[in-house]
Design an enzyme around this catalytic site. Sequence first.
Site, short mmCIF file in Angstrom:
data_model
loop_
_atom_site.label_atom_id
_atom_site.label_comp_id
_atom_site.label_asym_id
_atom_site.label_seq_id
_atom_site.Cartn_x
_atom_site.Cartn_y
_atom_site.Cartn_z
N SER A 56 44.46 -2.23 -61.87
CA SER A 56 44.59 -3.48 -61.13
C SER A 56 43.48 -4.47 -61.54
O SER A 56 43.37 -4.80 -62.70
CB SER A 56 44.57 -3.19 -59.62
OG SER A 56 45.05 -4.28 -58.88
N ASP B 45 56.26 -1.27 -58.58
CA ASP B 45 55.05 -2.01 -58.19
C ASP B 45 55.45 -3.33 -57.54
O ASP B 45 56.11 -4.17 -58.16
CB ASP B 45 54.20 -2.27 -59.43
CG ASP B 45 52.80 -2.78 -59.10
OD1 ASP B 45 52.62 -3.37 -58.02
OD2 ASP B 45 51.90 -2.58 -59.92
N HIS C 109 52.27 0.36 -56.86
CA HIS C 109 51.04 -0.17 -57.45
C HIS C 109 49.91 0.86 -57.45
O HIS C 109 49.09 0.89 -58.37
CB HIS C 109 50.60 -1.42 -56.68
CG HIS C 109 49.41 -2.11 -57.28
ND1 HIS C 109 49.46 -2.72 -58.52
CD2 HIS C 109 48.14 -2.29 -56.81
CE1 HIS C 109 48.27 -3.25 -58.79
NE2 HIS C 109 47.46 -3.00 -57.78
#
Length: 337
Positions: A148, A278, A306
């Site tokens: 991320s 995601d 995610h």
Amino acid sequence: MDLDVLNMFVIAGGTLAIPILAFVASFLLWPSALIRIYYWYWRRALGMQVRYAYYDDYQFCYSYRGRPGNKPSILMLHGFSAHKDMWLSVVKFLPKNLHLVCVDMPGHEGTTRSSLDDYSINGQVKRIHEFVECIKLNRKPFHLVGTSMGGNVAGVYAAQYPAEVCSLSLVCPAGLPYPTDNKFRKFLRELKESERIDRIPLIPSTPEEMAEMLKLCSYVRFKVPQQILQGLVDVRIPHNEFYRKLFLDIVDEKSIYKLHENMSKIKAPTQVIWGKQDQVLDVSGADVLANSIPDCHVHILENCGHSVVVERPRKTAKLILEFLALVHNTENSKKLA
């Protein structure tokens, strides 16, 4: 029953009752303390040791296992509002002979937080480089992993310091223009237009908001007790003001597409791991990277959101190990050719 035998059972029962009652009390009254104890125990069980490194007056907090050896060291960068312990679920499935380093990103957990610090992606890359120099991790090239926000930082780091990174794993990284839009991206546009920062889905302030954040980040629906949700919120609330500032910094124009701006400069063999479902950063970003990085290997995980590291830790560890073996074999073949 003999009185002495009865007393023995009463004493034994009382001895067992004390830790059980303490656990129940902690669960109901101090869930945040229980969560901290949980991470402390898991670190010890996996052999991860916590240390501090200093660059001038700046403190980095990190955990590590093993020592540098013939195989590349692995540096792991966590995502927004997380901490070094988020990697423990993956560390569990990695060999103990690997040298692993998990660092708290700038402003997070035990690493220095300052209102004067630069939390843009470039600012974070600079700080991580200082950390790498502090612990002399760059004596030889290492494998860099980021997820991320940490994936954005890792990709830009690999582009800016190519001699230090021998290979790269990006797990659903931020920093890209995603061809397919999603609900969260639409929210970001609305946020820019309204300039409201009190209802950011990734910054919960109630157990209900925490539950919604978990649904947003995970395809797997974890059944989390109300007390644990409360504990997770209690741990985060003191940091929420910082998280809001950080969030605005990393979605600012100078940071939001930073990986995209630098991906053509990445020379290291690169692995991309993404959850197909995601909802935060759309999986279409994987094609963006694959089309721009010469030696790029893409893995799309079915039934995964995610939070790849939490939802599929065994698979993540397996993919990283297989990728490292592939890179190592390719390098050996080049040397023999």
